[in-house]
Structure formats: structure tokens, C-alpha cells
Design a protein around this motif. Structure first.
Motif, PDB file in Angstrom:
ATOM      1  N   ARG A 294      79.410  22.164 -23.979  1.00  0.00           N
ATOM      2  CA  ARG A 294      78.018  21.407 -24.306  1.00  0.00           C
ATOM      3  C   ARG A 294      78.214  20.641 -25.538  1.00  0.00           C
ATOM      4  O   ARG A 294      79.000  21.152 -26.457  1.00  0.00           O
ATOM      5  CB  ARG A 294      76.790  22.412 -24.454  1.00  0.00           C
ATOM      6  CG  ARG A 294      76.817  23.378 -23.236  1.00  0.00           C
ATOM      7  CD  ARG A 294      76.127  22.804 -21.873  1.00  0.00           C
ATOM      8  NE  ARG A 294      76.327  23.174 -20.703  1.00  0.00           N
ATOM      9  CZ  ARG A 294      75.754  22.992 -19.534  1.00  0.00           C
ATOM     10  NH1 ARG A 294      75.022  21.795 -19.411  1.00  0.00           N
ATOM     11  NH2 ARG A 294      76.007  23.801 -18.446  1.00  0.00           N
TER      12      ARG A 294
ATOM     13  N   ARG B  80      70.909  27.770 -18.209  1.00  0.00           N
ATOM     14  CA  ARG B  80      71.085  27.197 -16.905  1.00  0.00           C
ATOM     15  C   ARG B  80      72.438  26.341 -16.876  1.00  0.00           C
ATOM     16  O   ARG B  80      72.814  25.793 -17.753  1.00  0.00           O
ATOM     17  CB  ARG B  80      69.727  26.353 -16.909  1.00  0.00           C
ATOM     18  CG  ARG B  80      69.725  25.556 -15.622  1.00  0.00           C
ATOM     19  CD  ARG B  80      69.061  24.121 -15.803  1.00  0.00           C
ATOM     20  NE  ARG B  80      69.920  23.333 -16.619  1.00  0.00           N
ATOM     21  CZ  ARG B  80      70.889  22.569 -16.158  1.00  0.00           C
ATOM     22  NH1 ARG B  80      71.600  22.654 -15.139  1.00  0.00           N
ATOM     23  NH2 ARG B  80      71.680  21.872 -17.232  1.00  0.00           N
ATOM     24  N   ARG B  81      72.981  26.546 -15.608  1.00  0.00           N
ATOM     25  CA  ARG B  81      74.082  25.652 -15.409  1.00  0.00           C
ATOM     26  C   ARG B  81      74.138  25.490 -13.754  1.00  0.00           C
ATOM     27  O   ARG B  81      73.797  26.316 -13.209  1.00  0.00           O
ATOM     28  CB  ARG B  81      75.519  26.073 -15.813  1.00  0.00           C
ATOM     29  CG  ARG B  81      75.731  27.409 -14.911  1.00  0.00           C
ATOM     30  CD  ARG B  81      76.702  28.232 -15.830  1.00  0.00           C
ATOM     31  NE  ARG B  81      76.644  28.993 -16.666  1.00  0.00           N
ATOM     32  CZ  ARG B  81      77.212  29.909 -17.447  1.00  0.00           C
ATOM     33  NH1 ARG B  81      78.455  30.540 -16.875  1.00  0.00           N
ATOM     34  NH2 ARG B  81      76.763  30.645 -18.296  1.00  0.00           N
ATOM     35  N   SER B  82      74.666  24.284 -13.426  1.00  0.00           N
ATOM     36  CA  SER B  82      74.869  24.041 -12.256  1.00  0.00           C
ATOM     37  C   SER B  82      76.043  24.985 -11.291  1.00  0.00           C
ATOM     38  O   SER B  82      76.826  25.275 -11.824  1.00  0.00           O
ATOM     39  CB  SER B  82      75.280  22.598 -12.113  1.00  0.00           C
ATOM     40  OG  SER B  82      73.989  21.698 -12.313  1.00  0.00           O
TER      41      SER B  82
ATOM     42  N   ARG C  83      80.324  24.684 -18.584  1.00  0.00           N
ATOM     43  CA  ARG C  83      81.148  23.699 -19.328  1.00  0.00           C
ATOM     44  C   ARG C  83      80.870  23.657 -20.684  1.00  0.00           C
ATOM     45  O   ARG C  83      79.771  24.144 -21.160  1.00  0.00           O
ATOM     46  CB  ARG C  83      80.829  22.428 -18.415  1.00  0.00           C
ATOM     47  CG  ARG C  83      79.354  21.872 -18.624  1.00  0.00           C
ATOM     48  CD  ARG C  83      79.284  20.725 -17.712  1.00  0.00           C
ATOM     49  NE  ARG C  83      77.824  20.240 -17.686  1.00  0.00           N
ATOM     50  CZ  ARG C  83      77.290  19.385 -18.597  1.00  0.00           C
ATOM     51  NH1 ARG C  83      78.110  19.252 -19.645  1.00  0.00           N
ATOM     52  NH2 ARG C  83      76.019  19.219 -18.348  1.00  0.00           N
TER      53      ARG C  83
ATOM     54  N   TRP D  64      73.406  18.584  -8.705  1.00  0.00           N
ATOM     55  CA  TRP D  64      72.805  17.371  -8.660  1.00  0.00           C
ATOM     56  C   TRP D  64      73.681  16.378  -8.410  1.00  0.00           C
ATOM     57  O   TRP D  64      74.637  16.444  -9.442  1.00  0.00           O
ATOM     58  CB  TRP D  64      71.814  17.196  -9.541  1.00  0.00           C
ATOM     59  CG  TRP D  64      71.199  15.874  -9.803  1.00  0.00           C
ATOM     60  CD1 TRP D  64      71.396  14.587  -8.963  1.00  0.00           C
ATOM     61  CD2 TRP D  64      70.432  15.330 -10.823  1.00  0.00           C
ATOM     62  NE1 TRP D  64      70.718  13.711  -9.435  1.00  0.00           N
ATOM     63  CE2 TRP D  64      69.957  13.916 -10.680  1.00  0.00           C
ATOM     64  CE3 TRP D  64      69.856  16.008 -12.125  1.00  0.00           C
ATOM     65  CZ2 TRP D  64      69.306  13.333 -11.471  1.00  0.00           C
ATOM     66  CZ3 TRP D  64      69.141  15.281 -12.747  1.00  0.00           C
ATOM     67  CH2 TRP D  64      68.728  14.079 -12.605  1.00  0.00           C
ATOM     68  N   VAL D  65      74.128  15.787  -7.510  1.00  0.00           N
ATOM     69  CA  VAL D  65      75.028  14.581  -7.317  1.00  0.00           C
ATOM     70  C   VAL D  65      74.477  13.635  -6.717  1.00  0.00           C
ATOM     71  O   VAL D  65      73.426  13.495  -5.997  1.00  0.00           O
ATOM     72  CB  VAL D  65      76.200  15.058  -6.394  1.00  0.00           C
ATOM     73  CG1 VAL D  65      76.757  16.294  -6.868  1.00  0.00           C
ATOM     74  CG2 VAL D  65      75.867  15.586  -4.901  1.00  0.00           C
ATOM     75  N   THR D  66      75.059  12.370  -7.163  1.00  0.00           N
ATOM     76  CA  THR D  66      74.757  10.982  -6.298  1.00  0.00           C
ATOM     77  C   THR D  66      75.867  10.755  -5.192  1.00  0.00           C
ATOM     78  O   THR D  66      75.429  10.506  -4.097  1.00  0.00           O
ATOM     79  CB  THR D  66      74.692   9.840  -7.398  1.00  0.00           C
ATOM     80  OG1 THR D  66      75.624   9.942  -8.146  1.00  0.00           O
ATOM     81  CG2 THR D  66      73.452   9.962  -7.950  1.00  0.00           C
ATOM     82  N   ARG D  67      77.118  10.482  -5.621  1.00  0.00           N
ATOM     83  CA  ARG D  67      78.131  10.223  -4.932  1.00  0.00           C
ATOM     84  C   ARG D  67      78.016   8.889  -4.454  1.00  0.00           C
ATOM     85  O   ARG D  67      76.943   8.331  -4.537  1.00  0.00           O
ATOM     86  CB  ARG D  67      78.624  11.080  -3.820  1.00  0.00           C
ATOM     87  CG  ARG D  67      78.876  12.560  -4.115  1.00  0.00           C
ATOM     88  CD  ARG D  67      79.631  13.287  -3.288  1.00  0.00           C
ATOM     89  NE  ARG D  67      80.208  14.576  -3.682  1.00  0.00           N
ATOM     90  CZ  ARG D  67      81.060  14.962  -4.526  1.00  0.00           C
ATOM     91  NH1 ARG D  67      82.022  13.759  -4.923  1.00  0.00           N
ATOM     92  NH2 ARG D  67      81.225  16.072  -5.082  1.00  0.00           N
TER      93      ARG D  67
HETATM   94  C1  LIG Z   1      72.301  11.480 -11.869  1.00  0.00           C
HETATM   95  C2  LIG Z   1      73.371  12.460 -11.711  1.00  0.00           C
HETATM   96  C3  LIG Z   1      74.432  12.243 -10.617  1.00  0.00           C
HETATM   97  C4  LIG Z   1      75.472  12.956 -10.605  1.00  0.00           C
HETATM   98  N1  LIG Z   1      76.569  12.771  -9.653  1.00  0.00           N
HETATM   99  C5  LIG Z   1      77.492  13.628  -9.396  1.00  0.00           C
HETATM  100  C6  LIG Z   1      78.520  13.300  -8.300  1.00  0.00           C
HETATM  101  O1  LIG Z   1      78.417  12.337  -7.728  1.00  0.00           O
HETATM  102  N2  LIG Z   1      79.547  14.064  -8.408  1.00  0.00           N
HETATM  103  C7  LIG Z   1      79.699  15.181  -9.339  1.00  0.00           C
HETATM  104  O2  LIG Z   1      80.783  15.774  -9.092  1.00  0.00           O
HETATM  105  N3  LIG Z   1      78.790  15.296 -10.236  1.00  0.00           N
HETATM  106  C8  LIG Z   1      77.760  14.478 -10.311  1.00  0.00           C
HETATM  107  N4  LIG Z   1      76.951  14.828 -11.551  1.00  0.00           N
HETATM  108  C9  LIG Z   1      77.226  15.845 -12.441  1.00  0.00           C
HETATM  109  C10 LIG Z   1      76.783  17.292 -11.621  1.00  0.00           C
HETATM  110  O3  LIG Z   1      75.359  17.661 -11.629  1.00  0.00           O
HETATM  111  C11 LIG Z   1      77.537  18.445 -12.598  1.00  0.00           C
HETATM  112  O4  LIG Z   1      77.515  19.637 -11.745  1.00  0.00           O
HETATM  113  C12 LIG Z   1      76.326  18.744 -13.894  1.00  0.00           C
HETATM  114  O5  LIG Z   1      76.860  17.940 -14.900  1.00  0.00           O
HETATM  115  C13 LIG Z   1      76.775  20.166 -14.404  1.00  0.00           C
HETATM  116  O6  LIG Z   1      75.924  20.129 -15.663  1.00  0.00           O
HETATM  117  P1  LIG Z   1      74.773  21.484 -15.739  1.00  0.00           P
HETATM  118  O7  LIG Z   1      75.670  22.779 -15.555  1.00  0.00           O
HETATM  119  O8  LIG Z   1      74.186  21.084 -17.135  1.00  0.00           O
HETATM  120  O9  LIG Z   1      73.692  21.204 -14.727  1.00  0.00           O
HETATM  121  C14 LIG Z   1      75.758  14.038 -11.599  1.00  0.00           C
HETATM  122  C15 LIG Z   1      74.704  14.555 -12.490  1.00  0.00           C
HETATM  123  C16 LIG Z   1      73.704  13.433 -12.653  1.00  0.00           C
HETATM  124  C17 LIG Z   1      72.551  13.960 -13.633  1.00  0.00           C
END
Ligand SMILES: Cc1cc2nc3c(=O)[nH]c(=O)nc-3n(C[C@H](O)[C@H](O)[C@H](O)COP(=O)(O)O)c2cc1C
Length: 194
Positions: free
Chosen positions: A180, A14-16, A178, A139-142
Motif C-alpha cells: 500500500r 479490505r483487499r480484493s 499487496r 473489480w476489473v475492466t479488461r
Molecule cells: C477501474 C479499475 C479497473 C481495474 N481493471 C483491472 C483489470 O482489468 N485487470 C486487473 O487485473 N486488475 C484490474 N484492476 C485492479 C484490481 O481491482 C485489483 O485487484 C485491485 O487493484 C486490488 O486492490 P485492493 O486489494 O485494494 O482492492 C482494476 C481496478 C480498478 C479500480
């Protein structure tokens, strides 16, 4: 429960997929119902449901971006046009974004941290649900998750905080994984302290 190799392989890979790589189509109404049902099936100490969800879809995505740009533009009249346009695009091009609000409640046994973690599980399960139905997500917050005026404009009530916005759509690219963390860096075995 029997072993589930498909689920194992999904979890291992799984990846975003970031907002810029998401495009139409998004989930149908019945798929969205399934995604929401999966997302709200999370650990919740005390069964107090300390979270709720806000859906941004259709024209509401552009309207939300317009209002984010208006908030920033009013505070920072010096902001350049490109930065304002970036705010207008905050909920685009993803066909669907779901905001997850932490709604902590006074509880004799369940500290706020546990309630916020439950909300985080909702956000993570939104990712899993989206992928399970063949979509991609991130998943982002910003800044607007942490800004009272912007968060209220996006639907946060008194005492509520966005723990994330989960963008969902169809991936338009194969995304590189990315790095890990090495397990040896993050895992130890406990033993009786000296
Ligand atoms: C609570 C939370 C908030 C996040 N906020 C942002 C953000 O505002 N901007 C951003 O570029 N990534 C943000 N990320 C990271 C993204 O989700 C990023 O794509 C993620 O670390 C990819 O990891 P994955 O491939 O394991 O899902 C956030 C992650 C989490 C857990």
C-alpha cells in the motif's frame, strides 16, 4: 453516529480477491438484492443516477465468454486456442459478476467527471457489500470495457461505458495483501503558496 470498530477494522484490512480465486457459492437471490441495494447507495451530485448495473449469472456467464471469444476470433484469426479459451472463461469461475455502466447525462451543474466518479463508487460499494455479506470480490475492466462492439454485446447502450465488472464469489484462498502507498508519499498539507 456511534463509532463502529468492526467497520473501521474492515476498512483497514479490505483487499480484493481475484477472479481465479473465486468459487461457488455466490450470493443467494436475497443477498444479491442486499448487495445491489448497498451498491446503489452512493454519492450522486444532483441525484441523477448516472449509472446502471448488468448482472451476469448462471449460463449467461458462459454465453458472454463465448461471444467475447467470437468477437476476438473474428478480428484475429491468428489467435491461439489458449487465448480464445481465456476469453471464454472471462466470467468464470465466479458465480456472479456485476457490470457497472456509467450513464452520463447532460446536466447544467454536474460535469461528466462527477457522474463517472459516482459510477466508480457503485463499483467500489459492490466490493464492500460483497465482503459485508461474507463473500469475496474484485473489480476489473479488461479490454471489453473499452471496446465498443464487446461493450455493446455485454449490455452497454449508446453513450454508456462500463467502469467495471465486479466478480463476486467465495474465496478459495487466503489472499496476501499487496503493498500500500506510504501516506507520506500521497498526503500533503496545504499552505498558502509563496
Ligand atoms: C477501474 C479499475 C479497473 C481495474 N481493471 C483491472 C483489470 O482489468 N485487470 C486487473 O487485473 N486488475 C484490474 N484492476 C485492479 C484490481 O481491482 C485489483 O485487484 C485491485 O487493484 C486490488 O486492490 P485492493 O486489494 O485494494 O482492492 C482494476 C481496478 C480498478 C479500480
Amino acid at each position: 453516529m456511534p463509532a463502529n470498530p468492526a467497520l473501521r477494522d474492515y476498512l483497514l484490512n479490505r483487499r480484493s480477491v481475484g477472479l481465479a480465486f473465486l468459487q461457488e457459492p455466490g450470493p443467494s437471490p436475497s443477498e444479491l438484492e442486499t448487495i445491489l441495494t448497498i451498491a446503489t447507495r452512493v454519492p450522486d451530485h444532483g441525484k441523477i443516477t448516472p449509472w446502471r448495473l448488468v448482472i451476469f449469472e448462471g449460463d449467461a456467464r458462459r454465453d458472454a465468454g463465448e461471444r467475447l471469444a467470437a468477437i476476438l476470433g473474428q478480428r484475429r484469426p491468428d489467435l491461439d486456442a489458449a487465448s480464445l479459451e481465456a476469453e471464454r472463461q472471462r466470467f468464470l469461475p465466479a458465480p456472479l459478476t456485476i457490470g457497472v455502466l456509467s450513464v452520463p447525462q447532460e446536466h447544467p451543474k454536474v460535469p461528466e467527471l462527477e457522474q463517472v466518479l459516482s459510477a466508480g463508487n457503485v463499483a467500489f460499494n459492490l466490493l464492500n457489500a460483497a465482503f459485508a455479506l461474507g463473500y469475496a470480490a474484485s473489480w476489473v475492466t479488461r479490454w471489453f470495457a473499452f471496446d465498443d462492439e464487446a461493450a455493446a454485446m455485454l449490455g452497454a447502450g449508446a453513450g454508456e461505458r462500463f467502469v467495471g465488472f465486479v466478480h463476486i464469489g467465495t474465496s478459495r484462498a487466503v489472499i496476501e495483501d499487496r503493498p500500500r502507498p506510504a501516506l507520506s508519499d500521497v498526503v500533503t498539507r496545504w499552505s498558502v503558496p509563496d
